[in-house]
Design an enzyme around this catalytic site. Sequence first.
Site, PDB file in Angstrom:
ATOM      1  CD  GLU A 187     -12.118   4.755   4.052  1.00 49.42           C
ATOM      2  OE1 GLU A 187     -12.007   4.605   5.672  1.00 49.42           O
ATOM      3  OE2 GLU A 187     -11.305   5.891   3.626  1.00 49.42           O
ATOM      4  NE  ARG A 207      -2.423   0.849   3.425  1.00 49.20           N
ATOM      5  CZ  ARG A 207      -3.286   0.674   4.559  1.00 49.20           C
ATOM      6  NH1 ARG A 207      -4.830   0.437   4.542  1.00 49.20           N
ATOM      7  NH2 ARG A 207      -2.982   0.741   5.171  1.00 49.20           N
ATOM      8  CE  LYS A 219      -3.300   4.952   6.499  1.00 53.64           C
ATOM      9  NZ  LYS A 219      -4.265   4.444   7.127  1.00 53.64           N
TER      10      LYS A 219
HETATM   11  C1  PLP Z   1      -5.497   3.896   7.567  1.00 52.20           C
HETATM   12  C2  PLP Z   1      -6.591   4.140   7.292  1.00 52.20           C
HETATM   13  C3  PLP Z   1      -7.792   2.929   7.397  1.00 52.20           C
HETATM   14  C4  PLP Z   1      -7.360   1.919   8.219  1.00 52.20           C
HETATM   15  O1  PLP Z   1      -6.791   1.023   7.797  1.00 52.20           O
HETATM   16  P1  PLP Z   1      -5.406  -0.564   8.186  1.00 52.20           P
HETATM   17  O2  PLP Z   1      -4.793  -0.878   7.136  1.00 52.20           O
HETATM   18  O3  PLP Z   1      -6.383  -1.319   8.535  1.00 52.20           O
HETATM   19  O4  PLP Z   1      -5.181  -0.015   8.978  1.00 52.20           O
HETATM   20  C5  PLP Z   1      -9.400   3.281   7.237  1.00 52.20           C
HETATM   21  N1  PLP Z   1      -9.322   4.508   6.983  1.00 52.20           N
HETATM   22  C6  PLP Z   1      -8.574   5.827   6.639  1.00 52.20           C
HETATM   23  C7  PLP Z   1      -9.249   6.336   5.807  1.00 52.20           C
HETATM   24  C8  PLP Z   1      -7.369   5.453   6.708  1.00 52.20           C
HETATM   25  O5  PLP Z   1      -6.406   6.335   6.480  1.00 52.20           O
END
Ligand code: PLP
Length: 330
Positions: A210, A72, A174
């Site tokens: 989300e 990722r 991210k």
């Molecule tokens: C990091 C994140 C998540 C959770 O992802 P994981 O891989 O399960 O930690 C979900 N939504 C957003 C917007 C994020 O930044």
Amino acid sequence: MGYALKETKYRYRAYTENGTWQKGFLTEDKNISIHEGSNVFHYGQALFEGLKAYKTKDGDVQLFRPDLNYIRINEGLKRIVAPELPEELFFEAIEEVVRANKDDIPEYGDGKSLYIRPFVIGQGMNLGVKPSEEYLFSVFCAPVGTYFKGGLAALDFVTTDYDRAAANGTGKVKVAGNYAASLYPRQQAIDAGYAGVIYLDPLTHSKIDEVGAANFFAVTHDNVLVTPKSSSILPSITKRSILYIAEHMLGMKVEERDAHIDNLDEFKEAGACGTAAIITPIGSITHKGKKTIFGDGETVGEVTKKLYDTLVKIYYGDMEAPEGWIRKVL
Ligand SMILES: *Cc1c(COP(=O)(O)O)cnc(C)c1O
């Protein structure tokens, strides 16, 4: 310090030279001194990851599916035109930081862990809007407890008219800017007495995307686990793991499909999931003044509890993990 319980002593840093990542090093220096014209300050060329190290009953220390964080972070780096990280560098940084700070890894037994934060920033004088010529990759960590206060108590959320990301924007990665965009709606929700905010799909505002910085899941009255599918959702590793656990370990049917905000009555349970949030039950969702309550609105539902227990047992080595999910560090 927010979510962190304390600061740790060591972090890892690595830099690019002529666009190629060089071997890094551990340092005790918490501060980064970079040029005022750095891209990270002006154009947000920055990206992060989040994962945890867990101490098992036997005192081993393990990571949960870090290979997916590695994939990722590189998808994100591609999206912001930054050089992708070699696998050895990514894992060396994480493992060296965990080992160097081993005295700060919380003991097994009370739900704590060591949160690990890798990040990449574009730095160096760069006044035009274009990719940086120099990059920093760093990893630091901090012991943490639970993200949402209240353990497995169900929390109340509210939808927002704002979007955290555009339909074909950067929601899938991210990228730092997504989180800057999320601060205002989050604050509005908290000021109104909610635990956090629910984002709807940016194109139609009719489906759940989300739950703040966590993914959404829900359970229908006939026990189907549903998670939304959308181009603006960050693909949570926890979400993918819950889907697997539900299907292959709990024998449930799972569906990745739309969760319409006007049809929340189809669900008996709902929750938020992510590395930080783990699994947080959603007691209610308020949308345009209408409140939908899941279960009794206060306590965790049966399926959510099973998902949580299974996931947490895998995190802490109390249950055998599916092949390839655990990487031992110590
Ligand atoms: C990091 C994140 C998540 C959770 O992802 P994981 O891989 O399960 O930690 C979900 N939504 C957003 C917007 C994020 O930044």
